[in-house]
Design a protein around this motif. Structure first.
Motif, PDB file in Angstrom:
ATOM      1  N   PHE A 344       0.937  -1.391   0.177  1.00 27.37           N
ATOM      2  CA  PHE A 344      -0.233  -0.118   0.248  1.00 27.37           C
ATOM      3  C   PHE A 344       0.932   1.065  -0.174  1.00 27.37           C
ATOM      4  O   PHE A 344       0.385   2.637   1.015  1.00 27.37           O
ATOM      5  N   GLY A 345       2.092   1.044  -0.504  1.00 26.04           N
ATOM      6  CA  GLY A 345       3.099   1.981   0.003  1.00 26.04           C
ATOM      7  C   GLY A 345       3.721   1.811   1.209  1.00 26.04           C
ATOM      8  O   GLY A 345       3.442   1.261   2.331  1.00 26.04           O
ATOM      9  N   HIS A 346       3.951   3.944   1.780  1.00 22.42           N
ATOM     10  CA  HIS A 346       4.330   3.587   3.064  1.00 22.42           C
ATOM     11  C   HIS A 346       4.432   5.849   3.141  1.00 22.42           C
ATOM     12  O   HIS A 346       5.063   5.697   1.782  1.00 22.42           O
ATOM     13  N   GLY A 347       4.710   6.281   4.182  1.00 18.53           N
ATOM     14  CA  GLY A 347       4.387   7.623   5.423  1.00 18.53           C
ATOM     15  C   GLY A 347       2.953   7.917   4.212  1.00 18.53           C
ATOM     16  O   GLY A 347       1.975   7.763   4.307  1.00 18.53           O
ATOM     17  N   VAL A 348       3.685   9.712   4.256  1.00 21.00           N
ATOM     18  CA  VAL A 348       2.295  10.231   4.177  1.00 21.00           C
ATOM     19  C   VAL A 348       1.485   9.887   2.904  1.00 21.00           C
ATOM     20  O   VAL A 348       0.193  10.386   2.831  1.00 21.00           O
ATOM     21  N   HIS A 349       1.555   9.148   1.489  1.00 21.33           N
ATOM     22  CA  HIS A 349       1.228   9.124   0.378  1.00 21.33           C
ATOM     23  C   HIS A 349       0.577   7.022   0.511  1.00 21.33           C
ATOM     24  O   HIS A 349       0.330   6.811  -0.892  1.00 21.33           O
ATOM     25  N   GLN A 350       1.222   7.201   1.961  1.00 19.26           N
ATOM     26  CA  GLN A 350       0.183   5.446   1.763  1.00 19.26           C
ATOM     27  C   GLN A 350      -0.918   5.409   1.418  1.00 19.26           C
ATOM     28  O   GLN A 350      -2.082   6.634   1.745  1.00 19.26           O
ATOM     29  N   CYS A 351      -1.639   4.589   0.423  1.00 14.01           N
ATOM     30  CA  CYS A 351      -2.782   4.474   0.248  1.00 14.01           C
ATOM     31  C   CYS A 351      -3.806   4.683   1.001  1.00 14.01           C
ATOM     32  O   CYS A 351      -3.895   4.393   1.758  1.00 14.01           O
ATOM     33  N   LEU A 352      -4.674   5.676   0.395  1.00 15.25           N
ATOM     34  CA  LEU A 352      -5.854   6.183   0.920  1.00 15.25           C
ATOM     35  C   LEU A 352      -6.997   5.152   1.350  1.00 15.25           C
ATOM     36  O   LEU A 352      -7.803   5.421   2.599  1.00 15.25           O
ATOM     37  N   GLY A 353      -7.414   4.511   0.650  1.00 13.42           N
ATOM     38  CA  GLY A 353      -9.043   3.323   0.591  1.00 13.42           C
ATOM     39  C   GLY A 353      -8.390   2.306   0.805  1.00 13.42           C
ATOM     40  O   GLY A 353      -8.739   0.978   0.976  1.00 13.42           O
ATOM     41  N   GLN A 354      -6.909   2.143   1.747  1.00 19.08           N
ATOM     42  CA  GLN A 354      -6.439   0.612   2.551  1.00 19.08           C
ATOM     43  C   GLN A 354      -7.686   0.162   2.938  1.00 19.08           C
ATOM     44  O   GLN A 354      -8.061  -1.098   2.377  1.00 19.08           O
ATOM     45  N   GLN A 355      -8.388   0.776   3.655  1.00 19.42           N
ATOM     46  CA  GLN A 355      -8.667  -0.316   5.006  1.00 19.42           C
ATOM     47  C   GLN A 355      -9.919  -0.854   3.958  1.00 19.42           C
ATOM     48  O   GLN A 355     -10.213  -1.843   4.176  1.00 19.42           O
ATOM     49  N   LEU A 356     -10.388   0.215   2.998  1.00 18.37           N
ATOM     50  CA  LEU A 356     -11.528  -0.410   2.163  1.00 18.37           C
ATOM     51  C   LEU A 356     -11.009  -1.543   1.106  1.00 18.37           C
ATOM     52  O   LEU A 356     -12.351  -2.494   1.360  1.00 18.37           O
ATOM     53  N   ALA A 357     -10.143  -1.858   1.397  1.00 21.41           N
ATOM     54  CA  ALA A 357      -9.484  -2.843   0.189  1.00 21.41           C
ATOM     55  C   ALA A 357      -9.774  -4.041   0.883  1.00 21.41           C
ATOM     56  O   ALA A 357     -10.204  -5.488   0.679  1.00 21.41           O
ATOM     57  N   ARG A 358      -8.679  -3.573   2.271  1.00 22.23           N
ATOM     58  CA  ARG A 358      -8.571  -4.788   3.061  1.00 22.23           C
ATOM     59  C   ARG A 358     -10.423  -5.751   3.709  1.00 22.23           C
ATOM     60  O   ARG A 358     -10.137  -6.578   3.743  1.00 22.23           O
ATOM     61  N   VAL A 359     -11.253  -4.476   3.915  1.00 25.33           N
ATOM     62  CA  VAL A 359     -12.918  -5.014   3.833  1.00 25.33           C
ATOM     63  C   VAL A 359     -12.877  -6.464   2.761  1.00 25.33           C
ATOM     64  O   VAL A 359     -13.198  -7.410   3.089  1.00 25.33           O
ATOM     65  N   GLU A 360     -12.751  -5.893   1.876  1.00 22.41           N
ATOM     66  CA  GLU A 360     -13.210  -6.449   0.802  1.00 22.41           C
ATOM     67  C   GLU A 360     -12.529  -7.442   0.851  1.00 22.41           C
ATOM     68  O   GLU A 360     -13.723  -8.608   0.469  1.00 22.41           O
ATOM     69  N   MET A 361     -11.383  -7.877  -0.003  1.00 25.49           N
ATOM     70  CA  MET A 361     -10.808  -8.939   0.649  1.00 25.49           C
ATOM     71  C   MET A 361     -10.773  -9.610   1.972  1.00 25.49           C
ATOM     72  O   MET A 361     -11.005 -11.254   1.144  1.00 25.49           O
ATOM     73  N   ARG A 362     -11.468  -9.719   2.583  1.00 20.50           N
ATOM     74  CA  ARG A 362     -11.798 -10.449   3.694  1.00 20.50           C
ATOM     75  C   ARG A 362     -12.787 -10.326   4.285  1.00 20.50           C
ATOM     76  O   ARG A 362     -12.898 -11.912   4.348  1.00 20.50           O
ATOM     77  N   VAL A 363     -13.720 -10.113   3.687  1.00 22.21           N
ATOM     78  CA  VAL A 363     -15.235 -11.061   3.111  1.00 22.21           C
ATOM     79  C   VAL A 363     -14.807 -11.467   1.948  1.00 22.21           C
ATOM     80  O   VAL A 363     -15.552 -12.624   1.923  1.00 22.21           O
ATOM     81  N   ALA A 364     -13.865 -11.340   0.927  1.00 20.86           N
ATOM     82  CA  ALA A 364     -14.524 -12.013  -0.571  1.00 20.86           C
ATOM     83  C   ALA A 364     -14.229 -12.940  -0.953  1.00 20.86           C
ATOM     84  O   ALA A 364     -14.755 -14.229  -0.960  1.00 20.86           O
ATOM     85  N   PHE A 365     -12.848 -13.277  -0.228  1.00 19.80           N
ATOM     86  CA  PHE A 365     -11.917 -14.672  -0.857  1.00 19.80           C
ATOM     87  C   PHE A 365     -12.466 -15.940   0.292  1.00 19.80           C
ATOM     88  O   PHE A 365     -12.507 -16.802  -0.372  1.00 19.80           O
ATOM     89  N   PRO A 366     -12.599 -15.504   1.518  1.00 24.61           N
ATOM     90  CA  PRO A 366     -13.160 -16.566   2.474  1.00 24.61           C
ATOM     91  C   PRO A 366     -14.780 -17.287   1.689  1.00 24.61           C
ATOM     92  O   PRO A 366     -15.077 -17.950   1.709  1.00 24.61           O
ATOM     93  N   ALA A 367     -15.657 -16.057   1.389  1.00 28.16           N
ATOM     94  CA  ALA A 367     -16.759 -16.528   0.634  1.00 28.16           C
ATOM     95  C   ALA A 367     -16.845 -17.543  -0.202  1.00 28.16           C
ATOM     96  O   ALA A 367     -17.655 -17.755   0.006  1.00 28.16           O
ATOM     97  N   LEU A 368     -15.725 -17.099  -1.149  1.00 29.38           N
ATOM     98  CA  LEU A 368     -15.738 -17.964  -2.755  1.00 29.38           C
ATOM     99  C   LEU A 368     -15.149 -19.335  -2.208  1.00 29.38           C
ATOM    100  O   LEU A 368     -15.717 -20.067  -3.067  1.00 29.38           O
ATOM    101  N   LEU A 369     -14.382 -19.027  -1.045  1.00 31.29           N
ATOM    102  CA  LEU A 369     -13.664 -20.892  -0.739  1.00 31.29           C
ATOM    103  C   LEU A 369     -14.574 -21.086   0.075  1.00 31.29           C
ATOM    104  O   LEU A 369     -14.674 -22.553   0.071  1.00 31.29           O
TER     105      LEU A 369
END
Length: 402
Positions: A344-369
């Protein structure tokens, strides 16, 4: 005195055939030789590639000596001066990735409260609903299906459209433009045309929100101090990033799990392991292209004295496989403690939407499997062009059942 380090032409981007997860082998070889490599760019500029984890983190954390302004930079493989002459234009108004302080901080503060961990976690129920809908559609269609178009793309697309207040029925139009910008198959003229089209679309969208606010993030920003141009630029940044990065992670992540059943079982069967498993997938895949920076003053980095005005490309994909930071970094280990990765990068430019991306992946990966425990490839997965800004798949046929 600077020690002798390897020199390479441009930015190695060609991946090994049949190996979509590992960084380009030439880049990995260079990383083994030195954490910083000299690079002769296409336009003749003598820049550097940062390949080591510690140096990458140092550069990304230092926004005093290293600038993000694109008008100061050179590109390792594209001669922008052929198109723009000596005056490279600045980034789009509102594009946080191309701004330095204080402009970056001023705009970022207006957005940070909208992307808090708490607020993104509150979206979990809606993410679960959207994921379930698309899993139902896959089941109704029956195998084989293309996981990219049936699962990986529509879930983040629907969610970012709802979050921003973008009409979902226009998704094919702006997804096509996003693919041109990030996918790597389009010509430079096509990329620039699509980028302009996205800017025009979002400028009109923001104007409509300012005239008649609705219940969405872009409307929330109408009472901020940002200009209409900055508002439209932020809309373009959030829409493009929210569509493409998570979609690429979902598709490529599923492929990696299908090739490693023991790792897929962790994601499917151990809910407590899922957050850490997502971080490890982020580290292992590191789908984003190298992050550019330019020196604002003479800098000593990794034993090299680097003049002011020099462009550096921070290759996070090989930095995230630095064995000085991660043991056995070429292995996917979902029980690894991968905190501190630079996906997600690092420092002040770290990805702004990283928390949304995390939640989407935490839901989608296990649900599919869990829905399709015998999911398997039903043909060859096709990767994007080697020079794509976001590494991922263009198609991935899958099947289940008999």
């Amino acid at each position: 005195m600077s020690e002798t380090i390897p020199t390479v032409a441009g930015m190695p981007a060609e991946r090994a055939p049949g190996c979509p997860f590992s960084p380009p082998p030439e880049l990995s070889r260079l990383a083994e030789e030195s954490p910083i490599v000299r690079s002769v760019f296409t336009d003749g500029h003598e820049g550097y590639l940062v390949t080591g984890y510690a140096l990458a983190r140092e550069v990304l954390a230092d926004n005093r000596r290293f600038s993000s302004r694109q008008e100061l930079m050179h590109h390792p493989t594209i001669d922008f001066r052929e198109q723009f002459g000596d005056e490279i234009p600045p980034g789009l108004a509102g594009d946080l990735t191309a701004l330095d302080e204080p402009e970056h901080g001023r705009l970022r503060r207006m957005l940070t409260g909208r992307f808090t961990v708490r607020r993104m976690r509150m979206l979990t129920e809606r993410i679960e609903e959207v994921t379930a809908v698309h899993l139902d559609l896959m089941a109704e269609q029956g195998p084989p299906v293309d996981l990219v178009t049936a699962f990986a793309q529509p879930i983040p697309t629907m969610l970012i459209c709802e979050l921003l207040g973008v009409p979902y029925d226009e998704r094919d139009m702006f997804r096509g433009h996003v693919e041109n910008v990030f996918g790597g198959d389009a010509s430079m003229e096509e990329r620039m045309a699509s980028f302009s089209a996205l800017g025009e679309y979002n400028a009109a969208l923001v104007a409509a929100k300012r005239a008649n606010p609705t219940d969405d993030l872009l409307s929330d920003l109408t009472d901020s101090e940002m200009t209409p141009e900055e508002h439209g630029g932020i809309a373009t940044l959030l829409l493009a990033a929210g569509l493409d990065t998570t979609a690429s992670m979902l598709a490529l992540g599923v492929l990696a799990l299908l090739e490693r059943p023991e790792q897929a079982a962790i994601m499917r069967d151990d809910p407590e392991a899922v957050p850490g498993a997502v971080e490890e997938l982020m580290r292992y895949l590191s789908i984003a292209s190298p992050i550019p920076r330019v020196t604002l003053e003479e800098v000593e980095l990794g034993g090299q004295v680097i003049p002011a005005g020099t462009t550096l490309m921070v290759a996070v994909n090989v930095a995230n496989r630095d064995d000085a930071r991660f043991a056995d970094p070429g292995a996917l280990d979902l029980r690894r403690h991968a905190a501190g990765h630079l996906a997600f990068g690092h420092g002040v430019h770290q990805c702004l939407g990283q928390q949304l991306a995390r939640v989407e992946m935490r839901v989608a990966f296990p649900a599919l499997l869990r829905r399709f425990p015998d999911l398997r490839l039903a043909g060859e997965a096709v990767t994007r062009a080697s020079d794509a800004s976001i590494h991922g798949l263009t198609s991935m046929p899958v099947a289940w059942g008999e």
